[in-house]
Motif scaffolding. Structure first.
Motif, PDB file in Angstrom:
ATOM      1  N   CYS A  39       0.854  -1.327  -0.093  1.00  0.00           N
ATOM      2  CA  CYS A  39      -0.199  -0.053  -0.110  1.00  0.00           C
ATOM      3  C   CYS A  39       0.698   1.315  -0.073  1.00  0.00           C
ATOM      4  CB  CYS A  39      -0.847  -0.084   1.098  1.00  0.00           C
ATOM      5  SG  CYS A  39      -2.368  -1.248   0.871  1.00  0.00           S
ATOM      6  N   ILE A  40       1.755   1.537   0.776  1.00  0.00           N
ATOM      7  CA  ILE A  40       2.655   2.495   0.692  1.00  0.00           C
ATOM      8  C   ILE A  40       3.343   2.686  -0.446  1.00  0.00           C
ATOM      9  CG2 ILE A  40       4.961   3.140   1.734  1.00  0.00           C
ATOM     10  CD1 ILE A  40       4.431   2.167   4.342  1.00  0.00           C
ATOM     11  N   ASP A  41       3.729   1.525  -1.441  1.00  0.00           N
ATOM     12  CA  ASP A  41       4.203   1.398  -2.628  1.00  0.00           C
ATOM     13  C   ASP A  41       3.524   2.020  -3.579  1.00  0.00           C
ATOM     14  OD1 ASP A  41       6.783   0.834  -4.109  1.00  0.00           O
ATOM     15  OD2 ASP A  41       5.145  -0.528  -5.330  1.00  0.00           O
ATOM     16  N   ALA A  42       2.366   2.236  -3.358  1.00  0.00           N
ATOM     17  CA  ALA A  42       1.273   2.619  -4.223  1.00  0.00           C
ATOM     18  C   ALA A  42       1.456   4.035  -4.306  1.00  0.00           C
ATOM     19  CB  ALA A  42      -0.255   2.536  -3.832  1.00  0.00           C
ATOM     20  N   PHE A  43       2.136   4.681  -3.705  1.00  0.00           N
ATOM     21  CA  PHE A  43       2.524   6.121  -3.682  1.00  0.00           C
ATOM     22  C   PHE A  43       3.770   6.467  -4.329  1.00  0.00           C
ATOM     23  CE2 PHE A  43      -0.552   5.839  -0.264  1.00  0.00           C
ATOM     24  CZ  PHE A  43      -1.621   6.850  -0.503  1.00  0.00           C
ATOM     25  N   GLY A  44       4.445   5.432  -4.541  1.00  0.00           N
ATOM     26  CA  GLY A  44       5.886   5.233  -4.875  1.00  0.00           C
ATOM     27  C   GLY A  44       6.261   6.074  -6.148  1.00  0.00           C
ATOM     28  N   GLU A  45       5.347   5.901  -7.156  1.00  0.00           N
ATOM     29  CA  GLU A  45       5.327   6.686  -8.495  1.00  0.00           C
ATOM     30  C   GLU A  45       4.998   7.933  -8.611  1.00  0.00           C
ATOM     31  OE1 GLU A  45       6.940   5.219 -11.068  1.00  0.00           O
ATOM     32  OE2 GLU A  45       7.132   3.269  -9.990  1.00  0.00           O
ATOM     33  N   ASN A  46       4.566   8.662  -7.454  1.00  0.00           N
ATOM     34  CA  ASN A  46       4.163  10.134  -7.452  1.00  0.00           C
ATOM     35  C   ASN A  46       5.281  10.941  -6.690  1.00  0.00           C
ATOM     36  OD1 ASN A  46       3.134  12.516  -6.421  1.00  0.00           O
ATOM     37  ND2 ASN A  46       1.102  11.701  -6.164  1.00  0.00           N
ATOM     38  N   PRO A  47       6.016  11.792  -7.689  1.00  0.00           N
ATOM     39  CA  PRO A  47       7.099  12.349  -7.269  1.00  0.00           C
ATOM     40  C   PRO A  47       7.181  13.468  -6.002  1.00  0.00           C
ATOM     41  CG  PRO A  47       6.820  12.476  -9.847  1.00  0.00           C
ATOM     42  CD  PRO A  47       5.613  11.954  -9.101  1.00  0.00           C
ATOM     43  N   ALA A  48       6.007  13.929  -5.910  1.00  0.00           N
ATOM     44  CA  ALA A  48       5.547  15.008  -5.160  1.00  0.00           C
ATOM     45  C   ALA A  48       5.343  14.236  -3.620  1.00  0.00           C
ATOM     46  CB  ALA A  48       4.391  15.465  -4.983  1.00  0.00           C
ATOM     47  N   VAL A  49       5.017  13.113  -3.607  1.00  0.00           N
ATOM     48  CA  VAL A  49       4.697  12.391  -2.520  1.00  0.00           C
ATOM     49  C   VAL A  49       6.376  11.918  -2.098  1.00  0.00           C
ATOM     50  CG1 VAL A  49       4.078  10.232  -0.958  1.00  0.00           C
ATOM     51  CG2 VAL A  49       2.661  11.339  -2.677  1.00  0.00           C
ATOM     52  N   MET A  50       6.933  11.423  -2.889  1.00  0.00           N
ATOM     53  CA  MET A  50       8.361  10.875  -2.667  1.00  0.00           C
ATOM     54  C   MET A  50       9.208  12.031  -2.065  1.00  0.00           C
ATOM     55  SD  MET A  50       7.876   7.852  -2.928  1.00  0.00           S
ATOM     56  CE  MET A  50       9.669   7.331  -2.634  1.00  0.00           C
ATOM     57  N   GLU A  51       9.192  13.219  -2.562  1.00  0.00           N
ATOM     58  CA  GLU A  51       9.829  14.394  -2.269  1.00  0.00           C
ATOM     59  C   GLU A  51       9.565  14.643  -0.995  1.00  0.00           C
ATOM     60  OE1 GLU A  51      12.931  17.176  -2.574  1.00  0.00           O
ATOM     61  OE2 GLU A  51      12.324  15.708  -4.092  1.00  0.00           O
ATOM     62  N   LYS A  52       8.507  14.801  -0.504  1.00  0.00           N
ATOM     63  CA  LYS A  52       8.010  15.201   0.788  1.00  0.00           C
ATOM     64  C   LYS A  52       8.522  14.139   1.968  1.00  0.00           C
ATOM     65  CE  LYS A  52       4.319  17.229   2.084  1.00  0.00           C
ATOM     66  NZ  LYS A  52       3.005  17.907   2.101  1.00  0.00           N
ATOM     67  N   LEU A  53       8.469  12.883   1.440  1.00  0.00           N
ATOM     68  CA  LEU A  53       8.711  11.872   2.476  1.00  0.00           C
ATOM     69  C   LEU A  53      10.358  11.993   2.716  1.00  0.00           C
ATOM     70  CD1 LEU A  53       6.496   8.677   1.304  1.00  0.00           C
ATOM     71  CD2 LEU A  53       6.487  10.300   3.452  1.00  0.00           C
ATOM     72  N   LYS A  54      11.044  12.175   1.482  1.00  0.00           N
ATOM     73  CA  LYS A  54      12.331  12.310   1.436  1.00  0.00           C
ATOM     74  C   LYS A  54      12.752  13.474   2.708  1.00  0.00           C
ATOM     75  CE  LYS A  54      16.686  12.791  -1.263  1.00  0.00           C
ATOM     76  NZ  LYS A  54      17.234  13.147  -2.753  1.00  0.00           N
ATOM     77  N   SER A  55      12.174  14.632   2.378  1.00  0.00           N
ATOM     78  CA  SER A  55      12.443  15.700   3.325  1.00  0.00           C
ATOM     79  C   SER A  55      12.287  15.172   4.735  1.00  0.00           C
ATOM     80  CB  SER A  55      11.644  16.841   2.960  1.00  0.00           C
ATOM     81  OG  SER A  55      11.815  17.528   1.602  1.00  0.00           O
ATOM     82  N   ALA A  56      11.282  14.803   4.953  1.00  0.00           N
ATOM     83  CA  ALA A  56      10.909  14.393   6.489  1.00  0.00           C
ATOM     84  C   ALA A  56      11.726  13.367   6.903  1.00  0.00           C
ATOM     85  CB  ALA A  56       9.556  13.495   6.532  1.00  0.00           C
ATOM     86  N   ALA A  57      12.460  12.295   5.888  1.00  0.00           N
ATOM     87  CA  ALA A  57      13.377  11.295   6.299  1.00  0.00           C
ATOM     88  C   ALA A  57      14.812  12.187   6.726  1.00  0.00           C
ATOM     89  CB  ALA A  57      13.821  10.323   5.268  1.00  0.00           C
ATOM     90  N   GLU A  58      14.956  13.196   6.019  1.00  0.00           N
ATOM     91  CA  GLU A  58      16.343  13.940   6.425  1.00  0.00           C
ATOM     92  C   GLU A  58      16.165  14.838   7.719  1.00  0.00           C
ATOM     93  OE1 GLU A  58      16.991  16.524   3.160  1.00  0.00           O
ATOM     94  OE2 GLU A  58      17.581  15.116   1.644  1.00  0.00           O
ATOM     95  N   LEU A  59      15.088  15.342   8.092  1.00  0.00           N
ATOM     96  CA  LEU A  59      14.750  16.044   9.196  1.00  0.00           C
ATOM     97  C   LEU A  59      14.883  14.886  10.463  1.00  0.00           C
ATOM     98  CD1 LEU A  59      11.643  18.221   8.416  1.00  0.00           C
ATOM     99  CD2 LEU A  59      13.902  19.123   8.812  1.00  0.00           C
ATOM    100  N   ALA A  60      14.433  13.731  10.259  1.00  0.00           N
ATOM    101  CA  ALA A  60      14.524  12.856  11.190  1.00  0.00           C
ATOM    102  C   ALA A  60      16.003  12.466  11.438  1.00  0.00           C
ATOM    103  CB  ALA A  60      13.691  11.638  10.795  1.00  0.00           C
ATOM    104  N   GLN A  61      16.866  12.449  10.562  1.00  0.00           N
ATOM    105  CA  GLN A  61      18.203  12.137  10.806  1.00  0.00           C
ATOM    106  C   GLN A  61      18.913  13.364  11.466  1.00  0.00           C
ATOM    107  OE1 GLN A  61      19.810  11.382   6.879  1.00  0.00           O
ATOM    108  NE2 GLN A  61      18.735   9.087   6.583  1.00  0.00           N
ATOM    109  N   ASN A  62      18.410  14.292  11.119  1.00  0.00           N
ATOM    110  CA  ASN A  62      19.207  15.346  11.800  1.00  0.00           C
ATOM    111  C   ASN A  62      18.632  15.925  13.093  1.00  0.00           C
ATOM    112  OD1 ASN A  62      20.756  15.813   9.588  1.00  0.00           O
ATOM    113  ND2 ASN A  62      19.353  17.205   8.408  1.00  0.00           N
ATOM    114  N   GLY A  63      17.610  15.226  13.600  1.00  0.00           N
ATOM    115  CA  GLY A  63      16.883  15.462  14.822  1.00  0.00           C
ATOM    116  C   GLY A  63      15.911  16.423  14.629  1.00  0.00           C
TER     117      GLY A  63
END
Length: 700
Positions: A418-442
């Motif tokens: 179900c998560i992978d159903a969003f994988g082909e949407n560039p806007a979703v993947m960009e926002k998830l990538k930003s959230a992951a970077e924030l999490a790594q930086n605290g």
């Protein structure tokens, strides 16, 4: 325990031999009666004595002098005429054995007449006792051939004119002697019946007839005849011959430190021998081939015993169930072949259940009667009716731990899918990538927006499947049928493949099995269809900001379902094919509810495929019965297998792989498998299968 039965007199020797050798009890009354109707060689000799005695003079001419001589010649000539008439009938009916016998008979008649012509007038004035015996023997043989193979009217007409078959005087009594030889039809049927016997029984009967073993027999007609007239084929001898043949097939184990050949048959423990014997006989029957492994592989401790089966057998009255054999041990219980004498199978089971409850209430707490169709071992029909005695609860073969692990894997893979159903949407993947970077930086990140999109997809799938399982459970509860907890089966082309549950207790009949199977997919498909329509409407009305974050399905995947893809194209593209005729890699954004509805259509349609023990398979078994369901499901499997190579998604091929591992067996026996479902349920099944085909057939 087992008494094989065949509807001809000639087979009675095999019935007696097989039953006494294999199971240690006397032949059934039916077999005994038929054997008495067909005299043995000793009976034939006794009959000759009676014919030559004063008390039977009515069967012979009592004139002396020239009248007796003329009578002998006239009778011999009439015998010759009857033999010629029979030859014509035998040639017409192509009775090969009958022609062989008439050749021998005509030769004997010619020899008899030639002997009479050689005598002078003085010596021929009085018939000798030997000649009278010979003449009577010839008459008996003519009678045996004619009465044994022709109809009653034809036989009586052909035999008229012979003194032994007509009254010598108005006051004389006539004794119609039974035939002393086997008919052509009896021998053919007996030969066919011998082929159904276990190998040790065949060898024992062959040795009793004077052959080294069964494989050494060249002429089967000769074998049957020799066995029938063999006076030395006593039950004790047959027991001994069978024991020798059977013990040769057992593994070369030792008993009390001695080899098998050093131990006499009388010294073998009867319980050990009969246990091995039952195993051997069980391997020789096809009766249980139509039933699942969960029935055939039940623990010995749970199975009914011979005494338990005998309890049922003693209740089978002639106006209730005409048993054609005693209980036969099979994998999973006992079977009793026979014919139902009640109006319906339900009437039979209700009466037997009532009798069992009164006679032995404890019996009904552990075991049950099932009236089923089984493969036939002893008739020319493909299958026959039988009472199957089994435990009233069936264990689940798959370990609980394995089911738990499989379910956990399927749930995890469903979440990832179900998560992978969003994988082909560039806007979703960009926002998830930003959230992951924030999490790594605290830093602090917010995924509420993603959860608001993911949860509707999960809820849609869960709601449809939950109603599917609720349908099964509610109907099963109303029918007093127990189900196992569902096991979730994983899939690589779908969130999950199916929820699998097993029947722990038997439905009362096929109607109950159908209703239990049908209720689940009906609710699941209805929910998914409504979710797809509602989700497509949400897709067209969603705000632009949310539209940029919607999950998407490629056109190639949408076209894997003719019905689902057509609905999507109709709502979003106007129905002109503009949407689904695009490149297969083109992504089509859909609201999460629509995505869940589309996946749900395919999942529940696969449950309707009529193979094995899927919901569609249970419906097929209820409509067609076990035998024809097996044929139908084999055809469906072959069609799906070849169709799977035309699809790029691997959806059907993955389904067939999982099915082959988990659901290839048919369902456990219903109490009543003789009465099939009514027409409305059959129509519902047909409509369901057509709907499933429309969902699963690709658009291109």
């Amino acid at each position: 325990m087992v008494t094989k039965r065949h509807p001809i007199r000639a087979a009675s020797i095999f019935v007696a031999a097989a039953s006494v050798l294999v199971h240690g009890f006397a032949p059934s009354s039916t077999a005994t009666t038929r054997r008495n109707n067909h005299p043995s060689l000793m009976e034939h000799q006794l009959r000759k004595v009676l014919v030559t005695s004063p008390t039977s003079s009515c069967l012979r001419n009592t004139n002396d002098g020239n009248n007796e001589s003329n009578g002998k010649d006239d009778e011999a000539k009439r015998l010759q005429d009857k033999a010629n008439q029979y030859r014509a009938e035998a040639e017409k009916l192509r009775l090969t054995l009958g022609l062989q016998k008439i050749d021998e008979l005509e030769g004997d008649i010619r020899e008899f007449m030639k002997g009479g012509e050689a005598k002078d007038d003085a010596s021929s004035s009085v018939l000798s006792k030997r000649e009278n015996d010979k003449l009577q023997e010839l008459k008996d043989r003519v009678q045996a051939l004619v009465q044994g193979t022709l109809g009653k009217e034809e036989a009586d007409k052909m035999l008229s004119g012979l003194s032994s078959f007509t009254t010598a005087s108005p006051s004389a009594e006539v004794t119609i002697l039974p035939p002393s030889s086997l008919t052509e039809e009896e021998i053919r049927s007996a030969v066919s019946y011998v082929g159904t016997l276990p190998i040790p029984v065949k060898d024992a009967l062959a040795k009793a007839a004077g052959y080294p073993n069964y494989d050494s027999i060249i002429n089967m007609e000769e074998f049957v005849t020799n066995l029938y007239i063999n006076e030395d084929a006593s039950m004790e001898k047959l027991r001994r011959l069978y024991a020798e043949s059977f013990m040769q097939k057992l593994p070369s184990a030792t008993m009390d430190g001695k080899k098998d050949e050093e131990i006499g048959f009388a010294k073998i423990d009867s319980k050990v021998f009969m246990s091995r014997l039952e195993d051997e006989i069980g391997k020789g029957t096809r009766a249980m081939d139509l039933f699942p492994r969960s029935v055939q592989e039940i623990d010995e401790e749970l199975l009914p015993t011979e005494l338990d089966a005998q309890v049922v057998f003693e209740l089978l009255e002639k106006n209730l169930f005409m048993a054609t054999e005693k209980p036969t041990r099979v994998d999973g219980g006992y079977i009793i072949r026979g014919a139902n004498k009640r109006k319906t199978a339900s009437d039979l089971l209700d009466m037997l259940d009532g009798k069992l409850a009164k006679r032995n209430p404890e019996w009904t707490e552990k075991y049950q009667l099932n009236f089923v169709e089984i493969y036939s071992d002893v008739t020319e029909e493909l299958f026959e009716d039988a009472i199957l005695i089994t435990p009233n609860k069936f264990p689940v073969l798959s370990p609980k731990l394995l089911s738990g692990i499989t379910t956990a894997i399927a749930l995890f893979s469903s979440f990832v899918f179900c998560i992978d159903a969003f994988g082909e949407n560039p806007a979703v993947m960009e926002k998830l990538k930003s959230a992951a970077e924030l999490a790594q930086n605290g830093g602090v990140y917010d995924l509420t927006w993603f959860n608001e999109l993911l949860v509707p997809l999960l809820v849609t799938l869960g709601a449809a499947q939950g109603l599917h399982e609720a349908g099964h459970l509610i109907v099963a509860w109303t029918r007093q049928v127990k189900l196992t907890s569902p096991t979730i089966l994983p899939s690589q082309a779908l969130p999950y493949l199916s929820f699998q549950n097993r029947l722990k207790t038997s439905p009362k009949g096929y109607a109950d099995l159908f209703d239990i199977a049908f209720a689940g997919p009906l609710l699941g498909l209805t929910t998914s269809f409504l979710a797809l329509l509602y989700g497509l409407q949400l897709t067209t009305t969603v705000d632009p900001a949310t539209a940029q974050l919607l999950p998407s399905i490629p056109v190639g995947y949408l076209t894997q379902s003719a019905l689902g893809g057509t609905i999507v194209d109709l709502v979003l593209g106007g129905g002109d094919g503009i949407l689904i005729n695009q490149d297969v890699a083109t992504q089509v954004p859909l609201h999460p509810v629509a995505v869940g509805g589309f996946f749900g259509l395919i999942i529940h349609a696969l449950d309707l495929v009529p193979i094995g023990s899927t919901d569609g398979g249970r419906m097929s078994q209820a409509v067609l019965g076990r035998v024809w369901h097996l044929t139908f499901s084999s055809v469906v499997f072959a069609v799906l297998f070849f169709t799977s190579f035309t699809s790029d998604s691997g959806l059907l091929l993955g389904f067939l792989l999982i099915y082959s591992l988990t659901q290839r067996d048919m369902e456990i026996p219903c109490r009543n498998e003789i009465d099939k479902v009514e027409l409305p349920r059959a129509v519902a099944a047909l409509v369901s299968w057509i709907l499933a085909a429309l969902i699963l057939v690709p658009l291109r």
